[in-house]
Design a protein around this motif. Sequence first.
Motif, PDB file in Angstrom:
ATOM      1  N   ILE A  36       9.073  49.145  15.519  1.00 62.59           N
ATOM      2  CA  ILE A  36      10.268  49.943  15.756  1.00 62.59           C
ATOM      3  C   ILE A  36       9.940  51.358  15.316  1.00 62.59           C
ATOM      4  O   ILE A  36       9.535  51.584  14.177  1.00 62.59           O
ATOM      5  N   ILE A  37      10.115  52.290  16.223  1.00 62.79           N
ATOM      6  CA  ILE A  37       9.830  53.692  15.930  1.00 62.79           C
ATOM      7  C   ILE A  37      11.161  54.423  15.876  1.00 62.79           C
ATOM      8  O   ILE A  37      11.947  54.385  16.824  1.00 62.79           O
ATOM      9  N   VAL A  38      11.414  55.058  14.751  1.00 60.96           N
ATOM     10  CA  VAL A  38      12.645  55.810  14.572  1.00 60.96           C
ATOM     11  C   VAL A  38      12.357  57.256  14.941  1.00 60.96           C
ATOM     12  O   VAL A  38      11.551  57.921  14.303  1.00 60.96           O
ATOM     13  N   GLY A  39      12.996  57.704  15.986  1.00 59.11           N
ATOM     14  CA  GLY A  39      12.809  59.070  16.473  1.00 59.11           C
ATOM     15  C   GLY A  39      12.119  59.072  17.814  1.00 59.11           C
ATOM     16  O   GLY A  39      10.979  58.628  17.934  1.00 59.11           O
ATOM     17  N   GLY A  40      12.811  59.550  18.825  1.00 57.46           N
ATOM     18  CA  GLY A  40      12.265  59.591  20.175  1.00 57.46           C
ATOM     19  C   GLY A  40      11.871  60.979  20.608  1.00 57.46           C
ATOM     20  O   GLY A  40      11.936  61.312  21.783  1.00 57.46           O
ATOM     21  N   GLY A  41      11.444  61.798  19.649  1.00 61.39           N
ATOM     22  CA  GLY A  41      10.910  63.114  19.992  1.00 61.39           C
ATOM     23  C   GLY A  41       9.445  62.984  20.386  1.00 61.39           C
ATOM     24  O   GLY A  41       8.946  61.892  20.682  1.00 61.39           O
ATOM     25  N   GLY A  42       8.745  64.083  20.375  1.00 61.45           N
ATOM     26  CA  GLY A  42       7.344  64.094  20.780  1.00 61.45           C
ATOM     27  C   GLY A  42       6.471  63.155  19.983  1.00 61.45           C
ATOM     28  O   GLY A  42       5.676  62.390  20.553  1.00 61.45           O
ATOM     29  N   HIS A  43       6.613  63.156  18.669  1.00 61.35           N
ATOM     30  CA  HIS A  43       5.768  62.301  17.833  1.00 61.35           C
ATOM     31  C   HIS A  43       6.087  60.820  18.023  1.00 61.35           C
ATOM     32  O   HIS A  43       5.197  59.986  18.138  1.00 61.35           O
ATOM     33  N   GLY A  44       7.370  60.480  18.063  1.00 66.82           N
ATOM     34  CA  GLY A  44       7.761  59.083  18.222  1.00 66.82           C
ATOM     35  C   GLY A  44       7.345  58.518  19.564  1.00 66.82           C
ATOM     36  O   GLY A  44       6.826  57.400  19.659  1.00 66.82           O
ATOM     37  N   LEU A  45       7.558  59.288  20.631  1.00 70.08           N
ATOM     38  CA  LEU A  45       7.176  58.819  21.955  1.00 70.08           C
ATOM     39  C   LEU A  45       5.666  58.710  22.099  1.00 70.08           C
ATOM     40  O   LEU A  45       5.152  57.763  22.709  1.00 70.08           O
ATOM     41  N   GLY A  66      19.767  60.973  19.676  1.00 67.97           N
ATOM     42  CA  GLY A  66      20.072  61.953  20.723  1.00 67.97           C
ATOM     43  C   GLY A  66      19.519  61.492  22.052  1.00 67.97           C
ATOM     44  O   GLY A  66      19.889  60.437  22.557  1.00 67.97           O
ATOM     45  N   TYR A  67      18.623  62.284  22.612  1.00 69.67           N
ATOM     46  CA  TYR A  67      18.010  61.931  23.881  1.00 69.67           C
ATOM     47  C   TYR A  67      16.497  61.892  23.710  1.00 69.67           C
ATOM     48  O   TYR A  67      15.933  62.585  22.858  1.00 69.67           O
ATOM     49  N   LEU A  68      15.838  61.062  24.510  1.00 69.23           N
ATOM     50  CA  LEU A  68      14.388  60.929  24.413  1.00 69.23           C
ATOM     51  C   LEU A  68      13.700  62.250  24.746  1.00 69.23           C
ATOM     52  O   LEU A  68      14.090  62.943  25.682  1.00 69.23           O
ATOM     53  N   GLY A  70      13.731  64.787  22.862  1.00 69.13           N
ATOM     54  CA  GLY A  70      14.501  65.895  22.305  1.00 69.13           C
ATOM     55  C   GLY A  70      13.881  66.399  21.011  1.00 69.13           C
ATOM     56  O   GLY A  70      12.682  66.305  20.792  1.00 69.13           O
ATOM     57  N   GLY A  71      14.691  66.907  20.171  1.00 63.55           N
ATOM     58  CA  GLY A  71      14.196  67.442  18.903  1.00 63.55           C
ATOM     59  C   GLY A  71      13.412  68.727  19.107  1.00 63.55           C
ATOM     60  O   GLY A  71      13.608  69.454  20.076  1.00 63.55           O
ATOM     61  N   ASN A  72      12.533  69.005  18.182  1.00 60.66           N
ATOM     62  CA  ASN A  72      11.752  70.236  18.224  1.00 60.66           C
ATOM     63  C   ASN A  72      10.933  70.350  19.505  1.00 60.66           C
ATOM     64  O   ASN A  72      10.726  71.435  20.031  1.00 60.66           O
ATOM     65  N   THR A  73      10.476  69.212  20.019  1.00 58.45           N
ATOM     66  CA  THR A  73       9.666  69.230  21.241  1.00 58.45           C
ATOM     67  C   THR A  73      10.445  69.832  22.405  1.00 58.45           C
ATOM     68  O   THR A  73       9.891  70.553  23.221  1.00 58.45           O
ATOM     69  N   ALA A  74      11.718  69.559  22.501  1.00 48.92           N
ATOM     70  CA  ALA A  74      12.522  70.040  23.624  1.00 48.92           C
ATOM     71  C   ALA A  74      13.185  71.383  23.347  1.00 48.92           C
ATOM     72  O   ALA A  74      13.379  72.176  24.258  1.00 48.92           O
ATOM     73  N   ARG A  75      13.545  71.636  22.101  1.00 45.34           N
ATOM     74  CA  ARG A  75      14.314  72.843  21.780  1.00 45.34           C
ATOM     75  C   ARG A  75      13.458  74.091  21.682  1.00 45.34           C
ATOM     76  O   ARG A  75      13.902  75.179  22.003  1.00 45.34           O
ATOM     77  N   ASN A  76      12.270  73.949  21.161  1.00 44.37           N
ATOM     78  CA  ASN A  76      11.457  75.115  20.847  1.00 44.37           C
ATOM     79  C   ASN A  76      10.162  75.105  21.650  1.00 44.37           C
ATOM     80  O   ASN A  76       9.798  74.125  22.259  1.00 44.37           O
ATOM     81  N   THR A  77       9.475  76.196  21.597  1.00 46.86           N
ATOM     82  CA  THR A  77       8.150  76.244  22.193  1.00 46.86           C
ATOM     83  C   THR A  77       7.247  75.420  21.305  1.00 46.86           C
ATOM     84  O   THR A  77       6.980  75.769  20.164  1.00 46.86           O
ATOM     85  N   THR A  78       6.798  74.307  21.812  1.00 50.56           N
ATOM     86  CA  THR A  78       5.953  73.419  21.027  1.00 50.56           C
ATOM     87  C   THR A  78       4.525  73.918  21.070  1.00 50.56           C
ATOM     88  O   THR A  78       3.990  74.167  22.141  1.00 50.56           O
ATOM     89  N   ILE A  79       3.925  74.061  19.935  1.00 50.82           N
ATOM     90  CA  ILE A  79       2.533  74.490  19.855  1.00 50.82           C
ATOM     91  C   ILE A  79       1.728  73.325  19.315  1.00 50.82           C
ATOM     92  O   ILE A  79       2.018  72.799  18.244  1.00 50.82           O
ATOM     93  N   ILE A  80       0.755  72.917  20.099  1.00 54.95           N
ATOM     94  CA  ILE A  80      -0.164  71.867  19.682  1.00 54.95           C
ATOM     95  C   ILE A  80      -1.468  72.589  19.401  1.00 54.95           C
ATOM     96  O   ILE A  80      -2.074  73.146  20.303  1.00 54.95           O
ATOM     97  N   ARG A  81      -1.871  72.616  18.174  1.00 51.03           N
ATOM     98  CA  ARG A  81      -3.035  73.426  17.838  1.00 51.03           C
ATOM     99  C   ARG A  81      -3.942  72.704  16.868  1.00 51.03           C
ATOM    100  O   ARG A  81      -3.577  71.678  16.307  1.00 51.03           O
ATOM    101  N   SER A  82      -5.120  73.261  16.706  1.00 50.49           N
ATOM    102  CA  SER A  82      -6.079  72.633  15.807  1.00 50.49           C
ATOM    103  C   SER A  82      -6.650  73.644  14.814  1.00 50.49           C
ATOM    104  O   SER A  82      -7.673  73.389  14.216  1.00 50.49           O
TER     105      SER A  82
END
Length: 150
Positions: A36-45, A66-68, A70-82
Amino acid sequence: MEKYSGFGLLKHSLSHHENWQRVWRNPTPKKHYDAIIVGGGGHGLATAYYMAKEHGMTNIAVVEKGYLGGGNTARNTTIIRSNYLWDEAAHLYEHSLKLWEGLAQDLNYNLMFSQRGVLNLGHTLQDMRDIERRVSANRLNGIDSQLLNT
């Protein structure tokens, strides 16, 4: 499931985009799950996806208030960086970045993933020292990084 394409987009535009196939289900909860994963944002999905893809798990619940997606992934410019200073973090995030490269194709869903560079401006001597330190750490970890100065 319908494949997304330019033709499909054009076809659905003629019906004012009202007849798209529903992508997400809303099933009745089961009594037992393997995970069971709590949170359907970018990390959870992403966690659910890779548990299924890499470990063959098929009985996974993603619980989201909320909605799958959503969260920071949907609201803001998501930066995936290393570009991190610790070797372990740099390798972890560089691997995560590589996973994103083929994810839209795997999912047949436009994630709007677009690889771009990042430019950090240094305004003080200390800023420039910090930036130079990060660039050096990235290079030592095999991550493309450059220091620009005038």
